[in-house]
Write a protein that holds these residues in place. Structure first.
Motif, PDB file in Angstrom:
ATOM      1  N   SER A 171       0.905  -1.295  -0.036  1.00  0.00           N
ATOM      2  CA  SER A 171       0.170   0.109   0.249  1.00  0.00           C
ATOM      3  C   SER A 171       0.594   1.412  -0.150  1.00  0.00           C
ATOM      4  N   VAL A 172       0.843   1.924  -1.051  1.00  0.00           N
ATOM      5  CA  VAL A 172       1.005   3.596  -1.350  1.00  0.00           C
ATOM      6  C   VAL A 172       0.783   4.754  -1.044  1.00  0.00           C
ATOM      7  N   ALA A 173       0.926   5.967  -0.612  1.00  0.00           N
ATOM      8  CA  ALA A 173       0.337   6.971  -0.135  1.00  0.00           C
ATOM      9  C   ALA A 173       1.542   7.797  -0.657  1.00  0.00           C
ATOM     10  N   GLU A 237     -10.334   7.893   1.740  1.00  0.00           N
ATOM     11  CA  GLU A 237     -10.585   6.640   2.444  1.00  0.00           C
ATOM     12  C   GLU A 237      -8.341   6.175   3.141  1.00  0.00           C
ATOM     13  N   HIS A 238      -8.442   5.701   1.663  1.00  0.00           N
ATOM     14  CA  HIS A 238      -6.748   4.999   2.126  1.00  0.00           C
ATOM     15  C   HIS A 238      -5.584   6.237   2.476  1.00  0.00           C
ATOM     16  N   LEU A 239      -6.042   7.451   2.533  1.00  0.00           N
ATOM     17  CA  LEU A 239      -4.595   7.858   4.013  1.00  0.00           C
ATOM     18  C   LEU A 239      -5.521   7.652   4.835  1.00  0.00           C
ATOM     19  N   ASP A 240      -6.176   7.972   4.580  1.00  0.00           N
ATOM     20  CA  ASP A 240      -7.423   7.774   6.645  1.00  0.00           C
ATOM     21  C   ASP A 240      -7.557   6.499   6.931  1.00  0.00           C
ATOM     22  N   ARG A 241      -7.487   5.593   6.431  1.00  0.00           N
ATOM     23  CA  ARG A 241      -6.657   4.495   7.468  1.00  0.00           C
ATOM     24  C   ARG A 241      -4.989   4.410   7.651  1.00  0.00           C
ATOM     25  N   PHE A 242      -4.241   3.886   6.109  1.00  0.00           N
ATOM     26  CA  PHE A 242      -2.978   4.358   6.272  1.00  0.00           C
ATOM     27  C   PHE A 242      -2.250   5.099   7.397  1.00  0.00           C
ATOM     28  N   ASP A 259       0.245  17.143   9.626  1.00  0.00           N
ATOM     29  CA  ASP A 259      -0.748  18.059   8.206  1.00  0.00           C
ATOM     30  C   ASP A 259      -0.470  17.337   7.042  1.00  0.00           C
ATOM     31  N   ALA A 260      -0.325  16.079   7.041  1.00  0.00           N
ATOM     32  CA  ALA A 260       0.340  15.262   5.970  1.00  0.00           C
ATOM     33  C   ALA A 260      -0.922  15.070   4.532  1.00  0.00           C
ATOM     34  N   GLU A 261      -1.146  15.368   3.704  1.00  0.00           N
ATOM     35  CA  GLU A 261      -2.296  15.430   2.743  1.00  0.00           C
ATOM     36  C   GLU A 261      -1.599  14.757   0.888  1.00  0.00           C
ATOM     37  N   LEU A 262      -2.159  13.931   0.238  1.00  0.00           N
ATOM     38  CA  LEU A 262      -2.142  13.277  -0.390  1.00  0.00           C
ATOM     39  C   LEU A 262      -1.385  14.204  -1.643  1.00  0.00           C
TER      40      LEU A 262
END
Length: 411
Positions: A171-173, A237-242, A259-262
């Motif tokens: 899994s990647v972000a 949702e991917h980022l929240d789960r990560f 402050d992380a955001e995609l």
């Protein structure tokens, strides 16, 4: 002028095509997507290219993003305890910096550069039937597309492939806004976090479409809590789960993410694949032979970050072999020998990578523990990522490890 067809527009295929153009070969690349489509698509991978691989790009004027890309000057290891505390933590400076450029940036730019240098680009997905019709038009066909139907032309080599199923859920972000690790705020480093029995988290400083960023990359042991991406969540949702998993297992890394955001709407990826070595020569229905390269024939798990590095090495070896061949035919024997030249190097990467997928044996834990107190050990481990052939001499064998640790303890 010898005519060569390269199917696939990734690190290995485009590096080979671009370097062949320097020697006036008539080179055609078939890409499933245009540069614009690549830039507008989903992230394709993680990557971190170390010094030896970066030097291949510099030698051929392919390092188009070196000045703007963050320099990765260190590599650090942390191990989580059962209570999510850190039971081990250290960082080593690399002798030479590494860099990571989003493949959406690099491959789109390299495709454009290939055409500027006189290469022929055909934008079209390629099936076995297509290749069967095309092969007779070229002196050599190289398959560098590691996904899709064409991979099936190359049989699994069971003697070199110990696994028959994926060893990690991936899994990647890509994110902006992370703060630096407080232990080394003055330089960037790849952070390798181990969660025993659960998996790993890598954080890789990189460069993407919107500038410098951090690449978050989970490797989850199948069936465990990090193996939770089968529903393919949307980007948010991917980022929240990560982040939730980071908070649970690696709170010191989660603390950097307030402050992380995609980086963009297509900056997430999830999947899995089986590590595998395939036989290098594929045969088309017409009887024409084609040569596989890089992850078509040596697909290692990304736990050691060697995919792009292997691809660069493979392209360099294949270039030398093609130039050495002159006007002689690119027959099956030449193809087999060309791959074996590459395997002389790649076997060491494969052995090390496969070892890292297993629970660390006592001697590896001793090495990692020694690295926390002895910078000589830490430095050797970190610099092994640019030259994985070194691990056979001290890391993979218990007796060699014991001898090495005893020798550095005397210094």
């Amino acid at each position: 002028m010898r005519k060569i067809l390269v199917v696939g527009a990734g690190q290995s295929g485009l590096q080979l095509a671009l370097t062949l153009r320097e020697h006036d070969y008539d080179v055609t690349v078939m890409s499933a997507r245009t540069p614009e489509e690549i830039r507008g698509g989903r992230v394709m991978s993680t990557q971190c290219m170390f010094h030896a691989s970066l030097q291949h790009e510099r030698d051929h004027g392919l390092n188009l993003w070196e000045e703007q890309t963050v320099r990765v000057e260190g590599l650090g290891v942390s191990i989580a305890g059962p209570d999510s505390s850190r039971v081990m933590d250290w960082v080593a400076k690399l002798d030479n910096y590494a860099q990571s450029v989003d493949q959406r940036v690099k491959m789109a730019g390299w495709l454009e550069l290939f055409e500027e240098r006189g290469g022929k680009l055909i934008t079209h997905g390629v099936t076995t039937a297509d290749l069967n019709a095309l092969a007779a038009m070229y002196d050599l066909v190289v398959v560098a597309a590691g996904k899709g139907e064409l991979v099936q032309l190359f049989d699994r080599d069971p003697s070199r492939s110990p696994y028959t199923k994926p060893q990690r859920a991936l899994s990647v972000a890509y994110v902006h806004g992370m703060t630096p690790r407080p232990e080394h705020p003055d330089f960037s480093a790849v952070r390798f976090n181990i969660i025993p029995g659960v998996g790993e988290l890598f954080i890789i400083p990189g460069y993407t479409l919107t500038g410098n960023c951090e690449i978050l990359f989970f490797e989850g042991i199948p069936g465990g809590p990090l193996d939770c991406w089968a529903d393919r969540p949307g980007p948010a949702e991917h980022l929240d789960r990560f982040l939730g998993l980071m908070k649970q297992f690696l709170p010191w890394e989660y603390d950097r993410c307030a402050d992380a955001e995609l980086t963009d709407a297509r900056a997430t990826l999830a999947g899995a694949y089986t590590p595998m070595v395939r036989r290098p020569v594929g045969e088309l229905p017409s009887g024409h032979a084609v040569l596989g390269m890089a992850d078509v024939v040596v697909a290692n798990d990304p736990i050691t970050g060697q995919g792009s590095n292997n691809a660069a090495k493979c392209a360099a070896v294949y270039l030398d072999r093609i130039l050495e061949r002159g006007e002689q035919p690119f027959d099956r024997e030449w193809m087999e020998n060309t791959f074996e030249r590459y395997w002389d190097y790649a076997q060491h990467v494969t052995q090390w990578t496969n070892a890292m997928l297993q629970p660390p044996p006592p001697h590896v834990l001793e090495i990692l523990g020694a690295a926390q107190v002895n910078p000589v050990v830490a430095r050797r481990f970190g610099n092994g990522f640019t030259d994985p052939t070194d691990f056979q001499h001290w890391f993979l064998d218990p007796q060699k490890a014991a001898d090495y640790l005893a020798s550095v303890a005397k210094d």
